[in-house]
Scaffold this motif. Structure first.
Motif, short mmCIF file in Angstrom:
data_model
loop_
_atom_site.label_atom_id
_atom_site.label_comp_id
_atom_site.label_asym_id
_atom_site.label_seq_id
_atom_site.Cartn_x
_atom_site.Cartn_y
_atom_site.Cartn_z
N ALA A 176 -14.36 25.32 26.94
CA ALA A 176 -13.93 25.10 28.32
C ALA A 176 -12.82 26.09 28.70
CB ALA A 176 -13.45 23.67 28.51
N THR A 177 -12.04 26.50 27.73
CA THR A 177 -10.91 27.39 28.01
C THR A 177 -11.30 28.86 27.91
OG1 THR A 177 -9.43 25.70 27.09
CG2 THR A 177 -8.53 27.92 27.30
N GLY A 205 -14.67 30.11 27.20
CA GLY A 205 -16.10 30.40 27.18
C GLY A 205 -16.66 30.90 28.50
N SER A 206 -15.82 31.37 29.40
CA SER A 206 -16.32 31.86 30.68
C SER A 206 -16.29 33.38 30.70
CB SER A 206 -15.43 31.33 31.81
OG SER A 206 -15.46 29.92 31.79
N PRO A 207 -17.20 33.97 31.46
CA PRO A 207 -17.28 35.44 31.45
C PRO A 207 -16.04 36.09 32.05
CG PRO A 207 -18.85 34.51 33.03
CD PRO A 207 -18.23 33.36 32.32
N ALA A 208 -15.37 36.94 31.27
CA ALA A 208 -14.33 37.84 31.78
C ALA A 208 -13.17 37.13 32.48
CB ALA A 208 -14.95 38.89 32.70
N LEU A 209 -12.85 35.94 32.02
CA LEU A 209 -11.68 35.23 32.52
C LEU A 209 -10.92 34.66 31.33
CD1 LEU A 209 -13.36 33.46 35.51
CD2 LEU A 209 -11.35 34.92 35.72
N MET A 210 -9.62 34.67 31.40
CA MET A 210 -8.77 34.22 30.30
C MET A 210 -7.62 33.44 30.93
SD MET A 210 -8.62 34.57 26.93
CE MET A 210 -10.21 35.42 26.98
N PRO A 262 -13.39 36.78 22.76
CA PRO A 262 -13.26 37.17 24.17
C PRO A 262 -11.86 37.62 24.55
CG PRO A 262 -13.35 34.77 23.96
CD PRO A 262 -13.64 35.34 22.60
#
Lengths: 294, 294, 294, 294
Positions: free
Chosen positions: A129-130, A132-137, A184
């Motif tokens: 959830a923290t 695992g999104s594309p190109a966001l941290m 990532p």
């Protein structure tokens, strides 16, 4: 209670308990409601789910739910434990470890958790959830470990990524449409010693042969076909496991004319590259294809 | 033909054409079928789509389709051009540039493309198809530029990421649930001089105040609320633009009790951090909230 | 003609030709006018000169003159050759290699130079003339190899560095005044797999014990004393070689009351650290000193 | 009491107090026994000693003795103070600062030390004793600052380095035998925003012209000659200061036929490079030499 594990025993690597080179591979099964105690060791481990529902892994308090073809990390030195939820089904997965390397370098240790199981009040699947999104941290991320903060890589997202990428690439001549699982936060391999890939072979795709240093253990995630390894043909279908030892020619073929095939693999190429030992060679003769002897 | 641009003119920064510090902000509109010629400059640019359909940007031959709230990069030195497809609608977007900084450092140049428009046979949206998946990277990636290979960040994925992250985090005391757009190959900011964030304020969330060096320009992506900047209240709703100059206290409030609010922002914090100039301070008094004067 | 080499054979590591862990150590001697042909291999090598004059090593065309206690690199994959000038004297040196590791990882290769010897018109000692000065680097440096561009580390400069540092430091509790040979371009270890140190023990200094993963092979560069390794005392004097295997307690003592003692050492700690396998522990009991059993 | 400072006032940069671009240059003099109080600021500073004996600088408690042509750092945010020993002589130095840039980016602050002077019991010159040796670093180094742990660069070592390098290089066509002062722990520039070089022009050497972004301020360390800057000739001799603004053609000439000439310079190229703004062009016409107009 650790579930039941059989390990892939290579007769030439029996004394180091390795399937290939310095990599261990085992097949583990657990039943609904079973739970194995928490432990940690210097060796890194990973797991690729073969079948079943309700599996989970807890790494340093982060609990991750796991479905078929999900890929999960239990990095070097982390407390970890596995189990199956009460309402799950019998699960099967492949365990990959660098424990033979860790032992060879006399760097291993093994510890059982002082309280048998990790206590944690972190929400389920907080890692994906923290991270695992594309190109966001997260802006205020405090992660400072040498391994990936994303510990679970979902099959649906991975397969979708390969399908998207397949639309815009010719792919690798040796591996088809191949992607690398990454940390990532850094773009590096998710663990220090081992990396992992997922590759898609298009209908009827037959790649060319190359060879390189390092060891690769494959698990068929989807479809059927064969690989030619140092002149010998190995047919495979979903859930099969095979390996390519160092400096052996290899090429892959999807024998289905209407379906793609997918191969998961894990390997020690991060170790080889960090130490300056990676080398690679393309097969020039015979249009890049091996003569099959067996 | 560049479409129509108005720029946000800060009377105190008029001589450097900046909205805030060394950042330029303009609002551009183009009609269906319009197309602006390709050019390049040392300044980096970014664009956040406010409304309309059929917009596109082409960067070094990579064409990207753009919808409302998508975020797109046109990095330092790259050939780029914009337009609206024939079947699109009138579009509006915010342009953010570091051109005042580039000029101040006497480093800018400007070139018109020798053939007016970039020719390319790359497939549409090849950049997000290749680099826009979570934690996967092409195995044989040859990308060697200092900016992100992912040039477009989709709103639907960004909003989903914030919602996922919101489930497992308390968020930042100053910014709520805030994520940073990253270069997926390195984890760094997507361009050398400027970064960008998207943040979600939960229903009725009112953050605490802090201040830091560097300039931030916000655009409201969703919802309504207000920010208090150095003691003065600024109300905002979707598509509004506001800025926070260096070392000014700021806090944000979502005034809706049943909806989240989202703020897009871009900033020069990468510049400040690379040069060692980033500093930050939390407001200690009054429970962390400013006294509102205006 | 390779000169004469004897290698240090550890009976427990005989099958991998290692002196300790995965490190090879040999003693080589060559006479005035002798010259060994150029070759290369995936294994990295280093050499510490024990005695004699007129020795030289040529690495990728860079010829280096070598005197007693100089330290020279022949990194992974580089063409290299050794010899003694006609007007030199019989020389003796220690060769250190990671060839057991390279073999274990099935990554080695061996090639003889197609023309037996390297041809080069580079000036003698161009590497130290270019990279061997404190905190200065050629402005237009094109070096892009993963190993140090400084290939030779002079004893006089090394000893002076230790003496300078000794004036302003208490040193390490376990190792006295200890410095690490570095790649001056990056600050990293000079080769990917192996590092090297020189340490100075002050008159009568007796260090405390610690243990760590990784293998260290020592050569006494100056003075005399003893080390206690896992409870056993080993006396040493100049030119002696000894080793500390993984996770063995060790402490050092300079038995001279009026002279410092110096220990050269090389090790695989870069390998251990890159793979996440470095671990260390201080001895808490008995004032940090081992009970000597043997 | 800060000694006496005059600053180099560029009429075109008067409003930002810069000698060139965003760089400040001042000439400071102090007499024997004088001492200026400790302070710190976000701006980075450096100092190149022009004449006198007994000068010292103290940075974060590290006191450094300074002689003619020594180069010393007082990095971003560090407590620092200067003075002349009682038995010294009147000293003169050039101060270089990025304070105009720091101000422009609204990032500066200024603080006087709460106790006027830094108290310290660190030994004199502990920084060069620890970090000033070629290619050696303390094994247990704890340095974690973004600037160089080596704060003082000695002239004798620098000149010797240039002489050694000159024996084995053709040098740069634009700058002769030129070396960059580095952070010995990383190989990077010694401070985040500014770098410094020393270059040697051989007897009668006349370099070719090039131009680049960024600002350079030169101080003649040895010899005499001239530079041609955008078509105008500037003659110089020891202790002269001159500058090259962005994108101006420049070439250098040592007019002495029997002596080398040395130019110290500091610049903002680290800033330009970090932000992606570095660009460079060689003069193609006229054999690479400018036509001199003035």
């Amino acid at each position: 209670m650790r579930g039941r594990v059989v390990y892939l025993r290579n007769p030439k690597r029996r004394e180091v308990s390795a399937a290939c080179g310095w990599l261990f591979s085992g097949i583990q099964t657990m039943k609904a409601g079973e739970r194995a105690g928490a432990h940690r060791h210097a060796a890194s481990a990973l797991r690729f789910i073969m079948e079943g529902t309700g599996a989970y892994t807890i790494v340093e308090g982060h609990k991750m739910s796991l479905g078929a073809k999900d890929f999960v990390l239990t990095p070097n030195g982390t407390w970890h434990e596995h189990g199956i939820e009460e309402d799950g089904s019998t699960c099967l997965w492949q365990d990959g470890l660098d424990i033979p390397l860790t032992n060879a370098l006399e760097a291993n240790f093994y510890e059982v958790h002082p309280e048998d199981y990790q206590a944690s009040n972190l929400p389920l699947d907080d890692s994906p959830a923290t991270y695992g999104s594309p190109a966001l941290m997260p802006e205020l991320d405090k992660w400072d470990q040498p391994y990936s903060p994303l510990l679970k890589f979902r099959w649906d997202q991975t397969y979708e990524a390969l399908q998207n990428y397949a639309k815009v690439t010719d792919g690798s001549p040796y591996d088809g449409v191949i992607m690398r699982y990454i940390n990532p936060k850094t773009g590096a391999d998710p663990m220090l010693t081992m990396g992992a890939n997922m590759q898609l072979l298009r209908p009827s795709e037959h790649t060319k042969a190359h060879r390189h240093t390092g060891n690769i253990i494959y698990q068929v995630a989807k479809g059927e076909g064969y690989s030619v390894i140092n002149g010998k043909r190995f047919d495979w279908k979903e859930k099969d496991i095979f390996c390519v030892p160092p400096w052996m020619w290899h090429e892959h073929c999807n024998t289905q004319s209407g379906e793609d095939a997918c191969l998961f693999s894990f390997h020690d190429l991060p170790t080889m590259r960090k130490l300056g030992f990676y080398a690679e060679q393309a097969l020039e003769d015979n249009g890049g294809h091996q003569v099959v002897n067996g």
